[in-house]
Design a protein around this motif. Structure first.
Motif, PDB file in Angstrom:
ATOM      1  N   GLN A 102       0.841  -1.193   0.000  1.00 27.55           N
ATOM      2  CA  GLN A 102       0.000   0.000   0.000  1.00 27.55           C
ATOM      3  C   GLN A 102       0.874   1.241   0.000  1.00 27.55           C
ATOM      4  OE1 GLN A 102      -2.962   0.001   3.091  1.00 27.55           O
ATOM      5  NE2 GLN A 102      -3.582  -2.073   2.577  1.00 27.55           N
ATOM      6  N   GLU A 103       0.285   2.343  -0.427  1.00 31.20           N
ATOM      7  CA  GLU A 103       1.025   3.593  -0.417  1.00 31.20           C
ATOM      8  C   GLU A 103       1.379   3.983   1.003  1.00 31.20           C
ATOM      9  OE1 GLU A 103      -0.214   6.605  -3.952  1.00 31.20           O
ATOM     10  OE2 GLU A 103      -1.481   6.543  -2.164  1.00 31.20           O
ATOM     11  N   PRO A 104       2.586   4.498   1.211  1.00 27.76           N
ATOM     12  CA  PRO A 104       2.920   4.973   2.557  1.00 27.76           C
ATOM     13  C   PRO A 104       2.057   6.182   2.933  1.00 27.76           C
ATOM     14  CG  PRO A 104       4.747   5.358   1.029  1.00 27.76           C
ATOM     15  CD  PRO A 104       3.704   4.610   0.280  1.00 27.76           C
ATOM     16  N   VAL A 105       1.762   6.286   4.214  1.00 26.31           N
ATOM     17  CA  VAL A 105       0.928   7.385   4.704  1.00 26.31           C
ATOM     18  C   VAL A 105       1.716   8.139   5.770  1.00 26.31           C
ATOM     19  CG1 VAL A 105      -1.191   7.950   5.944  1.00 26.31           C
ATOM     20  CG2 VAL A 105      -1.173   6.068   4.278  1.00 26.31           C
ATOM     21  N   VAL A 106       1.700   9.474   5.685  1.00 29.47           N
ATOM     22  CA  VAL A 106       2.423  10.267   6.676  1.00 29.47           C
ATOM     23  C   VAL A 106       1.417  11.028   7.538  1.00 29.47           C
ATOM     24  CG1 VAL A 106       4.199  12.019   7.038  1.00 29.47           C
ATOM     25  CG2 VAL A 106       4.281  10.553   5.008  1.00 29.47           C
ATOM     26  N   TYR A 144      -5.361  13.334  11.166  1.00 32.16           N
ATOM     27  CA  TYR A 144      -3.932  13.592  11.349  1.00 32.16           C
ATOM     28  C   TYR A 144      -3.144  13.436  10.056  1.00 32.16           C
ATOM     29  CZ  TYR A 144      -5.438  12.773  16.140  1.00 32.16           C
ATOM     30  OH  TYR A 144      -6.093  12.822  17.324  1.00 32.16           O
ATOM     31  N   LEU A 145      -3.849  13.196   8.976  1.00 31.51           N
ATOM     32  CA  LEU A 145      -3.165  12.904   7.719  1.00 31.51           C
ATOM     33  C   LEU A 145      -2.341  14.100   7.242  1.00 31.51           C
ATOM     34  CD1 LEU A 145      -2.806  10.874   5.381  1.00 31.51           C
ATOM     35  CD2 LEU A 145      -4.745  11.995   4.274  1.00 31.51           C
ATOM     36  N   PHE A 146      -1.115  13.843   6.886  1.00 30.50           N
ATOM     37  CA  PHE A 146      -0.283  14.909   6.326  1.00 30.50           C
ATOM     38  C   PHE A 146      -0.165  14.722   4.810  1.00 30.50           C
ATOM     39  CE2 PHE A 146       4.113  16.669   5.519  1.00 30.50           C
ATOM     40  CZ  PHE A 146       3.719  17.993   5.550  1.00 30.50           C
ATOM     41  N   THR A 147       0.413  13.611   4.382  1.00 30.88           N
ATOM     42  CA  THR A 147       0.426  13.297   2.947  1.00 30.88           C
ATOM     43  C   THR A 147       0.301  11.802   2.743  1.00 30.88           C
ATOM     44  OG1 THR A 147       2.809  13.048   2.912  1.00 30.88           O
ATOM     45  CG2 THR A 147       1.941  15.173   2.175  1.00 30.88           C
ATOM     46  N   LYS A 148       0.050  11.465   1.487  1.00 31.21           N
ATOM     47  CA  LYS A 148       0.046  10.053   1.100  1.00 31.21           C
ATOM     48  C   LYS A 148       1.034   9.874  -0.040  1.00 31.21           C
ATOM     49  CE  LYS A 148      -4.559   9.500   0.950  1.00 31.21           C
ATOM     50  NZ  LYS A 148      -5.850   8.891   0.637  1.00 31.21           N
ATOM     51  N   GLY A 149       1.470   8.675  -0.223  1.00 30.23           N
ATOM     52  CA  GLY A 149       2.360   8.386  -1.345  1.00 30.23           C
ATOM     53  C   GLY A 149       3.788   8.749  -1.019  1.00 30.23           C
ATOM     54  N   LYS A 150       4.661   8.545  -1.989  1.00 32.63           N
ATOM     55  CA  LYS A 150       6.090   8.724  -1.735  1.00 32.63           C
ATOM     56  C   LYS A 150       6.483  10.201  -1.733  1.00 32.63           C
ATOM     57  CE  LYS A 150       7.165   4.213  -2.419  1.00 32.63           C
ATOM     58  NZ  LYS A 150       7.921   3.193  -2.057  1.00 32.63           N
TER      59      LYS A 150
END
Ligand SMILES: Cc1cc2nc3c(=O)[nH]c(=O)nc-3n(C[C@H](O)[C@H](O)[C@H](O)COP(=O)(O)O)c2cc1C
Lengths: 121, 547
Positions: free
Chosen positions: A85-89, A115-121
């Motif tokens: 899965q895509e990494p989640v920050v 709390y999501l900051f970004t998704k993906g690389k």
């Protein structure tokens, strides 16, 4: 040593200890432990995560650390890598947030938008 | 276990790294971690050889498997600060290679045709060799348990035979067959002996196995004991191997405490115990019958074969003798079965082989690869290529091994392919040389070794090695006699045919192969018109040569 059962018991006991070196990890949580992260309380969040993993009895989740990612205002930050899965920050992860992310995302695969900051690389 | 660590640092403590200060580094690491208040998160664990050699102190960091080498004590504070406090890699000492995250390597080999894993070295550099629980944690002693509780000795021997495992001590004798010979003898007591003498120059694979995973050898010996109906084992180990001895002793102690050695192992009526015997540094004592004499307290001279040790071994009783690396394959074969084992290596010689790669290569050290890969693959895929100049030759299998030229780079390293050319695989030492070394120089150093190590029991070897040494020395100085090469061939042939034991017989290997592949170069060292230095004709020669 009386039988194979006894052997297995010892094996269970040292399992987690060895898994860091040998196991297959499906989920990796990276805690940013730069000076900024530590100042913002990243260590406490990390300890919370470690305790939660231990309690869950899951052996395929590991916590590791990394340095400052350059978004100091978002600290404490954690990255969650789930296999395939895509990494989640996530940003601003205090201990309460850590508990919530663990419960929802790690155990139940739901991204915690709050709390999501970004998704993906 | 109430362990909070999320990072583990493995400090490789083996005979090489100890000399570079690994123990001090370990202490310093622990101090620094606690100074930074992170001892709970980062655990320091001692392990055996991690892989890279000649690179000072080597550390592995898990998870992730980063490798650091050449760390000095002064750098540790900075290293801890960077790596564990700030969580960045410590670029200055980071190696390009990584340790695989999974225990069993699942990499493609360079030919992309089959998977291989590490069988013998799987735990080396990964577990703490001084902690039996870590060995159990990775599946240790399970093979023993299942052997004792679920299999008969015949079944075990059949499994080993079906696996096709062959001895890794040099001769390559089928292991299962050897076990069956010892099993058939019905004369008790019987013995199991582990040959850990490792006297072959350039070979240090057994040492790293014992330093990194001593319990594997213990487990294998108990299985062997059960299979051949022996109750006592001996490990005959080279005296210089201090750390191996220490770790084996600890391992034996721990195994006894858990009743994995001793009486009624795994609740069965099988008893087995192991004693360590320390050798005094003679090459011939690695030869199995000389080894037996040495254990019995006699001079380390070989015995006449047959009878073989399987019939008349230690104290004239049936005895099984196996090399360390051979034994290290046993637990995995019992656990995974013979078909699994045959996934690795060649039809004729299944499994992996541990090589010590030395000489003019960029990355000297220890590798475990499937049997059957070529010398070229070893040098260029695993050892990082030739370090300077051009590849010229390689001596395979130690001092008693063959000298190969660039033309043999693509010969698969397995017994059958090598034997077709008249060569042996030997012990696993691969000495790689560039064009700065002359063949005569190499031969001289081999012959010097043999002349020194010949035990003197038979005159063919005692005199022959001395003669060959002086002949090679003349060639080295460019002062060879007119018929030097023919004489060398004669002497080597005589030794091969008539020497009492394989030490004297094997001296012919390097001589024959050098004459075969490097005759031109050697001929250039012949400078004297004088015909022969035939020992029968030379007046002041100490050598008496009956022709
Ligand atoms: C001169 C000489 C030295 C030897 N040195 C060793 C040695 O150091 N270690 C070893 O395992 N085998 C050595 N061998 C081979 C042993 O005689 C024997 O073949 C071996 O221990 C059998 O074990 P394996 O079947 O497991 O290979 C030597 C043989 C000779 C002739």
């Amino acid at each position: 040593m009386k039988n194979l059962e006894e052997l297995k018991k010892i094996r269970e006991r040292v399992k987690r200890d060895l898994e860091l070196r040998t196991g297959k990890h499906r989920i990796k949580i990276v805690v940013c432990l730069g000076t900024c992260g530590i100042a913002a309380g990243a260590r406490e969040s990390m300890n919370t995560l470690i305790d939660l993993i231990a309690k869950s009895g899951r052996s395929d989740i590991i916590v590791t650390t990394s340095g400052c990612a350059g978004f100091c205002e978002q600290e404490p930050m954690i990255q969650v890598y789930v296999e395939e899965q895509e990494p989640v920050v996530y940003g601003k992860v205090d201990t309460k947030a850590a508990e919530e992310i663990f419960e929802k995302h790690i155990l139940n695969h739901q991204i915690v938008e709050k709390y999501l900051f970004t998704k993906g690389k | 276990m109430n362990d909070k660590s999320i990072t583990q640092v493995l400090v490789s403590i083996d005979s090489n790294t100890v000399l570079s200060g690994a123990r001090q580094i370990k202490t310093k690491l622990i101090t620094e971690l606690s100074r930074q208040g992170i001892s709970e998160e980062v655990r320091v664990i001692e392990t055996g050889s991690i892989g890279p050699t000649n690179q000072g102190v080597v550390l592995g960091v898990f998870p992730g498997g980063e490798l650091y080498a050449n760390l000095t004590e002064e750098e540790i504070a900075e290293f801890v600060q960077e790596r564990f406090v700030k969580g960045r890699t410590y670029q200055k000492r980071l190696l390009a290679e990584k340790l695989p995250e999974e225990m069993m390597l699942q990499e493609y080999d360079s030919r992309k045709t089959q998977y291989y894993g590490r069988i013998v070295l799987d735990n080396c550099g990964r577990i703490n060799p001084e902690d039996i629980e870590e060995y159990i944690g990775v599946g240790g002693y399970e093979a023993l348990g299942s052997a004792l509780q679920e299999k008969t000795p015949e079944e075990i021997i059949n499994i080993i035979q079906a696996s096709g495992l062959r001895g890794r001590g040099g001769a390559g004798f089928p292991t299962g067959l050897k076990w069956s010979f010892t099993f058939k003898e019905k004369k008790y007591p019987k013995y199991v002996v582990c040959n850990a003498d490792e006297g072959e120059p350039g070979t240090f694979k057994d040492r790293l196995i014992m330093e990194g995973d001593p319990h594997k050898i213990i487990e294998a010996m108990v299985i062997a004991g059960y299979a051949v109906e022996a109750e006592q084992g001996f490990i005959y180990i080279r005296g210089e191997y201090k750390l191996s001895i220490e770790r084996l002793q600890k391992a034996i102690q721990q195994a006894r405490e858990m009743n994995l050695l001793g009486e009624n192992i795994f609740g069965t009526d099988f008893n087995f115990d192991i004693q360590i015997k320390i050798g005094a540094g003679s090459y011939v004592c690695g030869e199995e019958t000389a080894l037996l004499n040495s254990i019995e307290g006699y001079r380390g001279e070989p015995r006449l074969k047959p009878p073989y040790p399987a019939q008349y071994g230690l104290l004239q009783q049936p005895t099984l003798i196996n090399n360390v690396e051979t034994l290290a394959n046993i637990p995995a074969i019992i656990l995974n079965g013979p078909d699994w084992f045959r996934n690795f290596g060649t039809e004729n010689m299944p499994g992996t082989k541990v090589y010590t790669v030395l000489g003019h290569v960029n990355r000297p050290g220890l590798i475990e690869v499937p049997i059957g890969i070529t010398l070229r693959e070893v040098i260029y895929d695993y050892a990082g290529g030739i370090s300077s100049g051009e590849f010229k030759m390689a001596q395979i299998g130690g001092t008693a091994g063959d000298i190969l030229s660039a033309e043999q780079l693509d010969v698969p390293l397995d017994i059958q392919s090598l034997q077709a050319l008249g060569h042996n695989l030997g012990s696993g030492a691969l000495l790689i040389m560039n064009d700065s070394i002359s063949v005569a120089e190499l031969l001289t150093s081999c012959m010097k070794f043999f002349a020194h190590e010949s035990c003197g029991k038979c005159s063919v070897c005692r005199i022959g090695t001395e003669y060959l040494y002086t002949a090679c020395n003349r060639l080295r100085k460019g002062e060879g006699y007119a018929d030097e090469l023919e004489n060398m061939r004669d002497i080597a042939t005589t030794m091969k045919l008539t020497a009492f034991c394989p030490l004297g017989q094997s001296v012919a290997q390097p001589v024959f192969s050098a004459l075969k592949y490097f005759k031109n170069e050697l001929s250039k060292s012949i400078k004297q018109n004088k015909k022969s230095f035939s020992p029968t004709r030379e007046k002041n020669s100490k050598v008496i040569y009956y022709s």
